[in-house]
Write an enzyme that holds these catalytic residues in place. Structure first.
Site, PDB file in Angstrom:
ATOM      1  N   HIS A  52      -2.599  12.376  10.118  1.00  0.00           N
ATOM      2  CA  HIS A  52      -1.907  13.437   9.374  1.00  0.00           C
ATOM      3  C   HIS A  52      -0.942  14.205  10.270  1.00  0.00           C
ATOM      4  O   HIS A  52      -1.304  15.268  10.789  1.00  0.00           O
ATOM      5  CB  HIS A  52      -2.924  14.418   8.799  1.00  0.00           C
ATOM      6  CG  HIS A  52      -3.694  13.891   7.636  1.00  0.00           C
ATOM      7  ND1 HIS A  52      -3.182  13.839   6.361  1.00  0.00           N
ATOM      8  CD2 HIS A  52      -4.943  13.383   7.545  1.00  0.00           C
ATOM      9  CE1 HIS A  52      -4.083  13.327   5.535  1.00  0.00           C
ATOM     10  NE2 HIS A  52      -5.160  13.034   6.232  1.00  0.00           N
ATOM     11  N   CYS A  74      -1.962   8.772   4.793  1.00  0.00           N
ATOM     12  CA  CYS A  74      -3.375   8.685   4.402  1.00  0.00           C
ATOM     13  C   CYS A  74      -3.490   8.069   3.005  1.00  0.00           C
ATOM     14  O   CYS A  74      -3.190   6.902   2.825  1.00  0.00           O
ATOM     15  CB  CYS A  74      -4.032  10.064   4.506  1.00  0.00           C
ATOM     16  SG  CYS A  74      -5.827   9.995   4.511  1.00  0.00           S
ATOM     17  N   GLU A 112       1.391  16.055   9.292  1.00  0.00           N
ATOM     18  CA  GLU A 112       1.670  17.369   8.683  1.00  0.00           C
ATOM     19  C   GLU A 112       0.609  18.409   9.054  1.00  0.00           C
ATOM     20  O   GLU A 112       0.805  19.595   8.853  1.00  0.00           O
ATOM     21  CB  GLU A 112       1.789  17.221   7.153  1.00  0.00           C
ATOM     22  CG  GLU A 112       0.488  17.154   6.367  1.00  0.00           C
ATOM     23  CD  GLU A 112      -0.218  15.800   6.415  1.00  0.00           C
ATOM     24  OE1 GLU A 112       0.121  14.961   7.285  1.00  0.00           O
ATOM     25  OE2 GLU A 112      -1.140  15.585   5.592  1.00  0.00           O
TER      26      GLU A 112
END
Lengths: 765, 229
Positions: free
Chosen positions: B202, B86, B204
């Site tokens: 994302h 990002c 994560e």
């Protein structure tokens, strides 16, 4: 010492006093308190501290009636935020606050700085913010100005929260012409902390330095608190300079630096410089600690030269905090702030002498005796009398309103309701908010009746939600106040969480009008009853009065921010049906009630009738039952019935999961004797639609708590659509038509042109 | 494997990256302050999401001048693995560790769950993923419209540097599946040396079923495969 005027200060005249919003009686009280005429600086200070926004002078007596205690409440009202224990040595700090007036004239910055302010209220308690919520009220989307406000407010909230990195996970939005000139922007923040890290904004320790931290002080937002304490008018647009400008990046630095500073043990107290800036933060901290304080305005870091003490004290420049540090630790505090590229300047100290003193170098420009500057404000108990018009509206027989010809097809009515902006999916809004940052969002916006966050390092979860149906409160304030709390609790419970405590944001009109003060008193009374019954004390909040324009007041809107705790977050339950073939159970029962409904308002343009009754004993039993059933693992989905009634609630369960919609076939035949419109669209309280994973166990839990429970049908493949029979009628709709109405309505309504121009009617009124 | 996570002022996915590495993969991680000059022996550098320096001027435009970025660039030059997620992707582009630019989305800021398709497995972030795997994970950004000239893009595709594309439920990169207007639905790329990877979604945030998706795991597990290769 005594304060003397500065050179160039205007002469204190009755006109100047009136301009500062002080009544002659309040001015007399000020003179008596000082034993002399005030200086211009002192007048400015008192104008801010005794404004409605800071002093709660019209609301305090009524607020005292609210329950505020429970074994798990660590900090009740009166601090930057309330705090409750959630077990395992962890605590949650949370608060809701309004930014209505600024958002009405500058929606983007007004909403953004509302988010910034509430974040600071939470992290100054030593808590790390983990979630944001927003409760918004707007006028009719037919107005280009309202569409402009919606766009600006949503972008303002998004840009600020997204940048800070705190997920915006839940909220509620309603639209009604009653909010045309006065949108409501209520922002809530929830933070987590270890109980031992809790810090209070209480100045202590004579000789301790008072430090200004963060952004420099500029000329923005001067008299914001006073502005928020008057009705809006066309002149309000000229007060745009009173709206502050937010800088979320500086706030993020301030957040990290503050938590590091608190953890370091170098500081005694921290307070946000919010409304009335340096004045209220310093006076409130001194008052809580019952100590004196002296501030030197020459030491305050400023953005521009030539700022007077008056301006420095009353500026509402954003992203600033006031810190009381331990004497001798100033350099340690400075070093932490420097790591984050932030400044800290010692601007004063805690003193033994019980005075509030402001100096400009050697010159005393303000000095008040005592330490109770804020609560010494005159208090009022205005006249309260219900308005005749509302009594008449409530008495109207709404069943006599004939159905429209189109209503022969119940699917027409249902799809109309699903596309009402108040009911429709808020996807257009929440897709502008980062809801997944911090990787703890278990159930985000649109997935459940409340948002659920996991508490890292434990099996627990936190459920959070805001609610308030202002139309109910308008038509019957006490009942509406009860429902606001009960619905928020029900929403939290539907995820499997035990409701624990509330924060509230009381948005009302001008309290000097007897009908408005009646609404206030009654609504707060109803809220208090519900808080007692549901064991959810009030831990703080905010009062926003004068939400009026020349056309009248808003619906009284006591927004509730509810926090609940899930013992096992693995049981967190959403609203969407999970698969075909699950039995659908209705907990609670339909009634003949139709008054104050979204159906009447959206289909017939009628705001009338009594709101549905709210039996708090039954609400409590329902909440106990659903929490036990979910935590027992007997429930696949749970959703409460609210605006639009059971037909809308069932539709939402079918189509909430856009990737995997599920059909339903339901019979409401046990209640065939009820009027069809009330059965399908009435908003009887205390009802939850649940699908069972273990039906006998779910029914047994309901029976144990004395909650009526009835299997009303079962889920089906999406292709079967939604079928509801009852009261001799049949509703049949495809999920595609329901989804089109529900998911796209807001975007379609908002895709039309916007205008920042005030409507002609408001200009000339 | 030791993962170094760079903290810029305004980073806000740094902790999420930490939890993905430490709690989920049980690997080592270290936070690297932007004013420092030492990568502390990290094998893999993560430039996390957020709003570094407020994203004022342009996303990532100021962060590239942070002191630690000299070491990050040197690490990349030595063939060390650098992952930009990002805002980290934006920073990597601004620092010219990756080609192309990330412009303002064609639809404004977007936060939602997307599906991306793995296009190549010869990168440190896709080594453990099957080609064509469709992974669901969140996006949350306002400036993620991947852009370069058509000629450069053809070269990028020809060299196999496109790692991820936004796709629909059927795995097709349709306009409807494109959340931000990225050219050719590109969600993530690598550099010519294949050791620097950038992606807008994302992973994560998609490490656990509790949070709705664990499809991001395979991308982090790929780092392990690459580190041990």
């Amino acid at each position: 010492m005594t304060a003397t005027p500065r050179q160039g200060d205007p002469v204190i005249s009755p006109a100047l006093v009136a301009e500062h919003g002080l009544t002659p009686a309040e001015f007399d009280k000020l003179v008596a308190m000082l034993g002399r005429q005030p200086t211009f600086t002192e007048l400015g200070i008192i104008s801010a501290l005794w404004s409605e926004h800071c002093s709660y002078k019209h609301s305090r007596a009524v607020l005292r009636t609210l329950p505020t205690e429970a074994p798990w409440v660590l900090q009740g009202p009166g601090e930057n935020a309330g705090v409750i224990s959630i077990g395992d040595g962890l605590a949650v700090a949370f608060k809701i606050e309004s930014h209505n007036h600024p958002s009405a004239i500058e929606p983007y910055q007004g909403a953004a700085t509302g988010v910034g302010g509430i974040l600071r209220d939470v992290f100054t308690m030593g808590a790390r913010p983990i979630a944001m919520l927003n409760s918004l009220r707007f006028g009719s989307l037919e107005s280009p100005r309202v569409r402009y406000l919606v766009g600006g407010v949503v972008k303002g909230i998004g840009d600020y929260g997204n940048c800070i990195g705190v997920p915006t996970v839940a909220g509620d939005i309603m639209f009604d012409a009653a909010y045309d000139g006065n949108p409501l922007v209520n922002a809530m923040c929830v933070g987590i902390l270890r109980e031992e890290d809790l810090i209070r904004a209480k100045a202590e320790g004579v000789g301790n330095p008072v430090i200004a931290v963060g952004a420099r002080t500029g000329r923005d937002g001067i008299h914001g608190a006073s502005f928020a304490s008057e009705d809006l008018s066309h002149d309000s647009d000229a007060k745009r300079p009173r709206v502050q400008v937010g800088d979320p990046f500086t706030e993020k630095l301030l957040l990290e630096a503050t938590l590091e500073m608190i953890a370091s043990g170098n500081v005694v107290a921290v307070q946000d410089m919010g409304a009335a800036g340096l004045t209220s933060s310093s006076a409130e901290m001194a008052e809580r600690g019952d100590v004196g304080v002296v501030i030197d305005t020459l030491k305050v870091p400023v953005r521009e030269q030539g700022m007077t003490p008056y301006e420095i004290l009353l500026s509402e420049s954003q992203e600033r905090m006031l810190v009381v540090a331990h004497k001798g630790r100033e350099e340690a505090v400075r070093a932490i702030l420097a790591k984050w590229d932030l400044h800290a300047e010692v601007i004063g100290e805690v003193i033994a002498e019980p005075v509030y003193r402001v100096v400009e170098g050697d010159h005393v420009v303000a000095e008040f005796p005592g330490t109770r500057l804020v609560t010494d404000c005159p208090m009022y108990t205005p006249e309260a009398k219900e308005g005749a018009a509302v009594i008449a509206l409530r008495a109207r027989d709404v069943h006599a309103i004939p159905p429209k010809a189109e209503e022969r097809d119940l699917a027409w009515t249902l799809t109309r309701l699903l596309s009402s902006p108040t009911i429709a999916s808020k996807q257009w809004v929440y897709r502008q908010y980062d809801s997944t940052v911090r990787t703890s969002t278990v159930l985000g916006p649109g997935a459940a009746d409340a948002a659920v966050l996991r508490i890292r390092g434990t099996t627990r979860g936190l459920a959070v939600k805001t609610d308030c149906n202002g139309r109910y409160v308008y038509l019957e304030p006490r009942v509406g106040g009860r429902i606001a709390v009960a619905e928020a609790a029900r929403n939290v419970a539907c995820t499997g969480a035990r409701p624990r405590a509330i924060t509230n944001c009381l948005n009302f009109g001008n309290p000097k009008k007897p009908d408005v003060f009646w609404q206030f008193k009654e609504a707060v009374g109803g809220m208090g009853e519900a808080c007692v019954a549901l064991d959810t004390p009030v831990t703080g909040g905010n009062v926003s009065l004068y939400n009026e324009n020349p056309h009248g007041a808003i619906y009284p809107t006591p927004t509730i921010g509810m926090v609940g705790v899930l013992d096992d977050v693995a049981h967190a339950t959403g609203m969407a049906f999970k698969a075909a073939g699950h039995p659908i159970v209705l907990l609670g029962e339909p009634t003949a009630e139709l008054g104050a409904s979204e159906y009447l308002s959206w289909i017939h343009g009628v705001v009338a009738g009594a709101p549905p009754a709210c039996d708090l004993t039954r609400e409590r039993a329902l909440i106990d039952a659903i929490v036990e059933a979910i935590q027992g693992g007997y429930v696949n989905s749970a959703h409460d019935c609210s605006e639009g009634g059971i037909a809308v609630a069932l539709s939402e369960c079918c189509i909430a999961d856009t990737l995997a919609p599920i059909g339903a076939t339901v019979s409401l035949s046990p209640w065939d004797a009820l009027p069809d419109r009330a059965l399908f669209f009435g908003e009887a309280q205390g009802r939850i639609i649940a699908t069972a994973s273990d039906l006998p166990a779910l029914l047994a839990v309901a029976a144990k708590h004395g909650v009526p429970a009835q299997v009303i049908g079962s889920t089906s493949p999406a292709a079967s659509g939604l079928v509801i029979t009852g009261a001799g009628r049949e509703l049949r709709a495809s999920l595609e038509e329901l989804a089109y109405a529900y998911h796209g309505a807001l975007e379609r309504a908002l895709s039309r042109a916007v205008s920042s121009e005030l409507p002609v009617a408001e200009v000339t009124a | 494997m030791k993962v170094g996570i760079v903290q810029f002022p305004g980073s806000n996915c740094d902790e999420d990256a930490w939890f993905a590495v430490v709690d989920q993969l049980h690997e080592q991680a270290v936070m690297l302050w932007h004013k420092d000059h030492d990568l502390q022996g990290a094998d893999v550098i993560v430039l996390p999401g957020g709003f570094s320096h407020g994203d004022y001027l342009r996303a990532g435009a100021i962060a590239r001048f942070s002191p630690i970025m000299q070491q990050v660039a040197a690490h990349a030059e030595r063939g060390g693995v650098v992952i930009g997620i990002c805002n980290g992707f934006q920073i990597a582009c601004e620092a010219q560790l990756l080609p192309g630019a990330l412009l303002r989305n064609n639809v404004g800021y977007r936060s939602l769950s997307v599906t991306i398709r793995v296009e190549r497995t010869d990168s440190p972030m896709t080594a453990a993923a099957p080609i064509g795997a469709c992974l669901t994970m969140p996006i949350a950004h306002g400036e993620g419209r991947f852009t370069m000239s058509e000629a450069e893009l053809d070269r990028l595709e020809g060299d196999g540097q496109v790692l991820f594309r936004y796709v629909n439920a059927d795995g097709q990169p349709t306009p409807d599946a494109n959340p931000n207007g990225s050219m050719r639905n590109i969600a993530g790329i690598c550099n010519a040396g294949r050791n620097v990877v950038g992606l807008m979604p994302h992973p994560e945030r998609a490490m656990e079923p509790l949070l709705g998706s664990s499809d991001g795991r395979v991308l982090f597990e790929s780092l392990l495969v690459a580190a041990n290769a």
